[in-house]
Design an enzyme around this catalytic site. Sequence first.
Site, PDB file in Angstrom:
ATOM      1  N   TYR A  18      14.405  -0.041  48.525  1.00  0.00           N
ATOM      2  CA  TYR A  18      15.258  -0.982  49.272  1.00  0.00           C
ATOM      3  C   TYR A  18      14.519  -1.722  50.383  1.00  0.00           C
ATOM      4  O   TYR A  18      15.148  -2.360  51.216  1.00  0.00           O
ATOM      5  CB  TYR A  18      16.463  -0.230  49.846  1.00  0.00           C
ATOM      6  CG  TYR A  18      17.388   0.282  48.753  1.00  0.00           C
ATOM      7  CD1 TYR A  18      18.333  -0.552  48.167  1.00  0.00           C
ATOM      8  CD2 TYR A  18      17.290   1.594  48.313  1.00  0.00           C
ATOM      9  CE1 TYR A  18      19.171  -0.089  47.167  1.00  0.00           C
ATOM     10  CE2 TYR A  18      18.117   2.067  47.303  1.00  0.00           C
ATOM     11  CZ  TYR A  18      19.054   1.225  46.733  1.00  0.00           C
ATOM     12  OH  TYR A  18      19.870   1.684  45.741  1.00  0.00           O
ATOM     13  N   TYR A  46      21.797  12.457  38.310  1.00  0.00           N
ATOM     14  CA  TYR A  46      20.721  12.316  39.291  1.00  0.00           C
ATOM     15  C   TYR A  46      21.210  12.777  40.662  1.00  0.00           C
ATOM     16  O   TYR A  46      22.404  12.909  40.916  1.00  0.00           O
ATOM     17  CB  TYR A  46      20.259  10.864  39.389  1.00  0.00           C
ATOM     18  CG  TYR A  46      21.294   9.943  40.002  1.00  0.00           C
ATOM     19  CD1 TYR A  46      21.308   9.680  41.367  1.00  0.00           C
ATOM     20  CD2 TYR A  46      22.282   9.362  39.208  1.00  0.00           C
ATOM     21  CE1 TYR A  46      22.270   8.851  41.931  1.00  0.00           C
ATOM     22  CE2 TYR A  46      23.236   8.532  39.761  1.00  0.00           C
ATOM     23  CZ  TYR A  46      23.237   8.279  41.116  1.00  0.00           C
ATOM     24  OH  TYR A  46      24.183   7.477  41.670  1.00  0.00           O
ATOM     25  N   PHE A  69      21.808  11.375  49.846  1.00  0.00           N
ATOM     26  CA  PHE A  69      22.598  10.162  50.095  1.00  0.00           C
ATOM     27  C   PHE A  69      23.400   9.713  48.880  1.00  0.00           C
ATOM     28  O   PHE A  69      24.298   8.885  49.001  1.00  0.00           O
ATOM     29  CB  PHE A  69      21.690   9.013  50.563  1.00  0.00           C
ATOM     30  CG  PHE A  69      20.619   8.628  49.570  1.00  0.00           C
ATOM     31  CD1 PHE A  69      20.878   7.724  48.552  1.00  0.00           C
ATOM     32  CD2 PHE A  69      19.349   9.177  49.672  1.00  0.00           C
ATOM     33  CE1 PHE A  69      19.885   7.375  47.642  1.00  0.00           C
ATOM     34  CE2 PHE A  69      18.359   8.824  48.764  1.00  0.00           C
ATOM     35  CZ  PHE A  69      18.630   7.926  47.741  1.00  0.00           C
ATOM     36  N   ASP A  70      23.073  10.277  47.699  1.00  0.00           N
ATOM     37  CA  ASP A  70      23.834   9.920  46.492  1.00  0.00           C
ATOM     38  C   ASP A  70      23.598  10.991  45.438  1.00  0.00           C
ATOM     39  O   ASP A  70      22.471  11.492  45.283  1.00  0.00           O
ATOM     40  CB  ASP A  70      23.388   8.547  45.975  1.00  0.00           C
ATOM     41  CG  ASP A  70      24.349   7.978  44.938  1.00  0.00           C
ATOM     42  OD1 ASP A  70      25.441   8.557  44.761  1.00  0.00           O
ATOM     43  OD2 ASP A  70      24.007   6.948  44.318  1.00  0.00           O
ATOM     44  N   ILE A 117      16.750  -0.318  40.784  1.00  0.00           N
ATOM     45  CA  ILE A 117      15.570  -0.613  41.593  1.00  0.00           C
ATOM     46  C   ILE A 117      14.288  -0.420  40.771  1.00  0.00           C
ATOM     47  O   ILE A 117      14.274   0.294  39.765  1.00  0.00           O
ATOM     48  CB  ILE A 117      15.542   0.269  42.863  1.00  0.00           C
ATOM     49  CG1 ILE A 117      15.539   1.759  42.491  1.00  0.00           C
ATOM     50  CG2 ILE A 117      16.720  -0.057  43.779  1.00  0.00           C
ATOM     51  CD1 ILE A 117      15.410   2.688  43.666  1.00  0.00           C
ATOM     52  N   PHE A 141      14.275  11.129  43.779  1.00  0.00           N
ATOM     53  CA  PHE A 141      15.384  11.374  42.855  1.00  0.00           C
ATOM     54  C   PHE A 141      14.968  12.413  41.825  1.00  0.00           C
ATOM     55  O   PHE A 141      13.861  12.359  41.284  1.00  0.00           O
ATOM     56  CB  PHE A 141      15.748  10.089  42.100  1.00  0.00           C
ATOM     57  CG  PHE A 141      16.332   9.005  42.965  1.00  0.00           C
ATOM     58  CD1 PHE A 141      17.705   8.907  43.164  1.00  0.00           C
ATOM     59  CD2 PHE A 141      15.501   8.057  43.552  1.00  0.00           C
ATOM     60  CE1 PHE A 141      18.237   7.896  43.950  1.00  0.00           C
ATOM     61  CE2 PHE A 141      16.022   7.041  44.336  1.00  0.00           C
ATOM     62  CZ  PHE A 141      17.399   6.962  44.539  1.00  0.00           C
TER      63      PHE A 141
END
Length: 302
Positions: free
Chosen positions: A270, A216, A226-227, A244, A286
């Site tokens: 979040y 991902y 960010f990831d 999540i 994502f």
Amino acid sequence: TMSSTMATLALSCCLSSAAALTLSGAARVRTPCILRSGMRSTCMMADSSHKDPAAVARLAALFATSIPTLGIASMAEPGLQASSRDAISGVISGAISVSSTLVAEASLADQIWYELNRPPVTLNPFEVSPVGYVFVAMYASYLGWQIFRPASEAEIEIEAKRQAAAEEAARSSVGFLQEAAAEENAKVLPSGLVYTQLSEGTGAMPTASQTVKVHYEGKLADGTVFDSSIRRGEPTEFKVEQVIQGWQEGLQLMREGGKARLTIPASLAYGSYGSRTIPGNAALQFEVELLEVRDEGFKLPF
């Protein structure tokens, strides 16, 4: 006569000091006995029995009867010797009286030292020592201060920056979600998740209790990554129910081997507070490739 009297008084002071030092036990060392044999045995007795109250009385008598062995007779007349003996006996009695007080103080110090070396809490039988109560009170005070203390200037500044970032993310997230919903093949679920299938898989669809292996990459509305497991070069494994809410919904719409884009509102991600790398109120996007779906089966917890 004057020199004899001075010598007697000096010897009395030395003897009194030796008695006080020996009886107190504070230094816990053997008093050096530079006196003659009669007084040497008396000092040794004092050194070995400084905590025995009865020994104080015996020690006073021994000091008094040991005075003739000091060899004062050669320094003065008989009358002066008797008066000197009385003077020395008085000084020694005073010294032993003071020493008795020091013995009591040493006993109190021993008791305090014992309490300090006890375990704060004993389980069998359950008992909390005075030191344990002190620890509990100190810890409760520390927690109370951490909870109710006023914020520092640095904390106020950090919180102001966090709130500003959250407000900006909330504004940008509106258009971000609208753009994702307008894409081809996009589906807007009742929860607000925007699901866009990129390629269809042929395998099983995961359930909340199953484990999946995925690649991902996650982005913010401004395109910041960010990831990314793709950049790390290693896929990630987890149970579907452990991530999540937006991921849980999106993964259960996919099949093994398929790819999809999940655009997730902050309420499914979040929330208003965010995380270390994600501002509050931020919508996330994502791209997910579902590599494997499997059942973990039963595992021992150790």
